[in-house]
Design an enzyme around this catalytic site. Structure first.
Site, PDB file in Angstrom:
ATOM      1  N   ALA A  39      -1.657  -3.143 -22.737  1.00 29.02           N
ATOM      2  CA  ALA A  39      -2.745  -2.618 -23.567  1.00 29.02           C
ATOM      3  C   ALA A  39      -2.372  -2.623 -25.038  1.00 29.02           C
ATOM      4  O   ALA A  39      -3.194  -2.977 -25.895  1.00 29.02           O
ATOM      5  CB  ALA A  39      -3.106  -1.204 -23.113  1.00 29.02           C
ATOM      6  N   HIS A  79      20.754  17.038 -31.055  1.00 29.92           N
ATOM      7  CA  HIS A  79      21.492  17.363 -29.831  1.00 29.92           C
ATOM      8  C   HIS A  79      20.977  18.687 -29.279  1.00 29.92           C
ATOM      9  O   HIS A  79      20.803  19.648 -30.039  1.00 29.92           O
ATOM     10  CB  HIS A  79      22.995  17.482 -30.136  1.00 29.92           C
TER      11      HIS A  79
END
Length: 462
Positions: free
Chosen positions: A314, A439
Site C-alpha cells: 500500500a 534505553h
C-alpha cells in the site's frame, strides 16, 4: 461535473485504492481538477480486504496469546476462546472509522468522486455509468485480486482466498495455507493464535522467500516453536474434497488434509476487459508497463499500484500516486528506489526489512566486499521484557554504507522507520553508532548493532 460534456478534468483516476486516492488527494492539493472513479469503496484492497483487516485479526490473535501466556508475567488470566463475531465487529469498526475519515478527506479536497465501474475509452477518457469522463491525463489504478494456480478453483467454501478468510464466520479447526509469502504466513499466524491446527505449504525452500535467508530461518524456527507446521521445497499438485474437508497433494505424492485450504499464492492485476490494450497501453501478463515516473507508453496515461509490476504494498501505491500527481502539477520528481521501501510481514514474530539481502549484496559488490553482522535480541533489555526472540542483521559494503537491514522479532515493524533512514541516507555504521538511542527500547537494538559493526560493541560480544 462528470455529466457535463464540456468539463475536462486535469486528471481522471480509474481506481480508488491506495495509489488512486493518494494521487487524487495530492493532485487536488496542488490545484489539479481531479475525478476519482471507483466501483467499490474508496480505500481499495488495503483498507477493506488487505492491510487493515488482516492486522486487526493479527492483533486479536496477539491478545489471545497474551491471555494464554499471562502466567509467565505474574498475571492471573484465563483464556476462554475466540468470539469470532466480536472479532469481526472490532475489525469492522477499525475499517469503518478509517473509511469515514478517507471519505471526508476526498470531500474536503474537492475531488469529484464517481462511484461506478469505469472503462478506459480513449487515451484521455473513461466511461462510467453511461457517461464519458474526459481528462487531460488518465491514471490507471485498478489494483489486484487474489490469484490461484492452474487447475485449482477457489470456490469460497472449502477452498478459499484471503478475501473469504477475512469474513469467515468461524475459526477453522484445521487449515492448509498454500503459499508461504506475506499473506500466507500472516493468516497462518493469526489462525494459530485463534487455536487452529495450521500447515503452510511453500514450493520454494523457505518461508517468506524474498527476505534475507537468515530472516526466513528465524521465522521457521519461531513457527516450529509455536506449533505451526510447514512443508518447503515441493510444489502443489492437486486439491480435492474429502468427506469432511480438503486434501492437498504435492508433486512428490505427499498429502495433507484439513478443514479448509487457503490459497495464498499472490495477487494478480485487475486489467482484463478494461480497455487498456485497445487504447495501445503496453502490457505484460496483465500488468501495465511503466517507466520510472509511472508513465505508460501512451503519453497521456500513467499507472500505479498493484496494477504495475512493482512491490505490491500500500505504501508503494501511495508513493507512486503522489509521484504522478506531482509530475503532472509540474513539480520536480525523483524516481522511487524500491530497494529503499520498508517491508513488514506482521506475523508473530514480525519480519521487517529495508535494502537488499546479503546474497544480493554479494552478487552486486562481490563476496569479499560485503560485511554482515547479526545482533541477537537477547542482548536487548526491552526485548527481554517482552520475551521476544530474534535478531537484527546488517549488511554493509566493506568500509562503506549499510545497504540492508533485516529484523525478526515482535514489534520489529515499528523499528523499520529508522532502518529506512539508515539505508536511504546511505549511513555509515559509525554515523549511526554515535546517535544515542533511548534505553530500554527495541530501537536501541539498531543502535547496538551499528555500534558492533563500527567496531565498538557495548551489549554484545566482539
Amino acid at each position: 461535473m462528470a455529466n457535463d460534456a464540456s468539463t475536462v478534468f486535469d486528471l481522471v483516476i480509474l481506481g480508488g485504492g491506495s495509489g488512486g486516492y493518494a494521487a487524487a488527494l495530492r493532485g487536488a492539493q496542488l490545484g489539479l481538477d481531479v475525478a476519482l472513479i471507483e466501483k467499490g469503496k474508496v480505500g481499495g484492497t488495503c483498507l477493506h480486504n488487505g492491510c487493515i483487516p488482516t492486522k486487526a485479526l493479527l492483533h486479536a490473535g496477539e491478545i489471545a496469546d497474551q491471555a494464554r501466556e499471562a502466567d509467565q508475567f505474574g498475571v492471573k488470566a484465563t483464556f476462554e476462546g475466540i468470539d469470532i463475531e466480536a472479532v469481526h465487529k472490532y475489525k469492522d469498526e477499525v475499517i469503518s472509522g478509517l473509511y469515514k475519515g478517507l471519505q471526508g478527506l476526498i470531500a474536503s479536497r474537492k475531488v469529484t468522486y464517481i462511484e461506478g465501474e469505469g472503462r478506459l475509452s480513449s487515451p484521455t477518457s473513461v466511461d462510467v455509468n453511461g457517461q464519458r469522463v474526459q481528462g487531460r491525463h488518465v491514471l490507471l489504478a485498478t489494483g489486484s485480486v487474489p490469484k490461484s494456480l492452474p487447475g485449482l478453483e477457489i470456490d469460497g467454501n472449502r477452498i478459499i482466498s484471503s478475501d473469504h478468510a477475512l469474513k469467515m464466520d468461524r475459526v477453522p479447526q484445521s487449515a492448509i495455507v498454500l503459499g508461504g509469502g506475506v499473506i500466507g504466513v500472516e493468516f497462518a499466524s493469526a489462525w494459530k493464535s485463534f487455536g487452529s491446527d495450521v500447515t503452510v505449504i511453500e514450493g520454494l525452500k523457505h518461508l517468506v522467500p524474498v527476505e534475507d535467508e537468515s530472516s526466513s530461518k528465524l521465522l521457521e524456527r519461531a513457527f516450529r516453536k509455536r506449533g505451526i507446521k510447514f512443508n518447503l521445497g515441493t510444489f502443489f499438485e492437486k486439491a480435492e474434497y474429502t468427506a469432511e474437508g480438503v486434501r492437498v497433494t504435492l508433486a512428490d505424492g505427499k498429502a495433507f488434509e484439513a478443514e479448509v485450504l487457503l490459497v495464498a499464492v499472490g495477487r494478480g492485476p485487475v486489467s482484463a476487459g478494461l480497455g487498456y490494450e485497445e487504447q495501445g497501453v503496453a502490457m505484460d501478463r496483465g500488468f501495465v508497463l511503466v517507466d520510472e515516473y509511472m508513465q505508460t507508453n501512451v503519453p497521456t496515461i500513467s499507472a500505479v499500484g498493484d496494477l504495475v509490476p512493482t512491490l505490491q504494498l500500500a505504501h508503494v501505491g501511495f508513493a507512486e500516486g503522489i509521484l504522478v500527481a506531482e509530475r503532472l502539477a509540474g513539480l520536480k520528481t525523483v524516481p522511487i528506489d524500491y530497494d529503499g521501501v520498508p517491508r513488514v510481514t506482521y506475523c508473530h514474530p514480525e519480519v521487517a526489512s529495508v535494502g537488499i539481502t546479503e546474497a544480493k549484496a554479494k552478487e552486486i559488490y562481490g563476496a569479499d566486499k560485503v560485511v554482515a553482522l547479526k545482533y541477537n535480541l537477547a542482548g536487548n533489555g526491552k526485548s527481554k521484557i517482552l520475551k521476544t526472540a530474534g535478531e537484527i542483521k546488517l549488511v554493509q559494503v566493506k568500509d562503506g554504507a549499510v545497504v540492508g537491514v533485516h529484523m525478526v522479532g515482535d514489534r520489529m515493524g515499528e523499528q523499520v522507520g529508522e532502518a529506512q533512514l539508515i539505508y536511504n541516507w546511505e549511513a555509515l555504521p559509525a554515523e549511526v553508532a554515535q546517535l544515542i538511542h533511548a534505553h530500554p527500547t527495541q530501537s536501541e537494538a539498531l543502535g547496538e548493532a551499528h555500534l558492533a559493526l563500527a567496531g565498538k560493541p557495548l551489549h554484545s560480544h566482539d
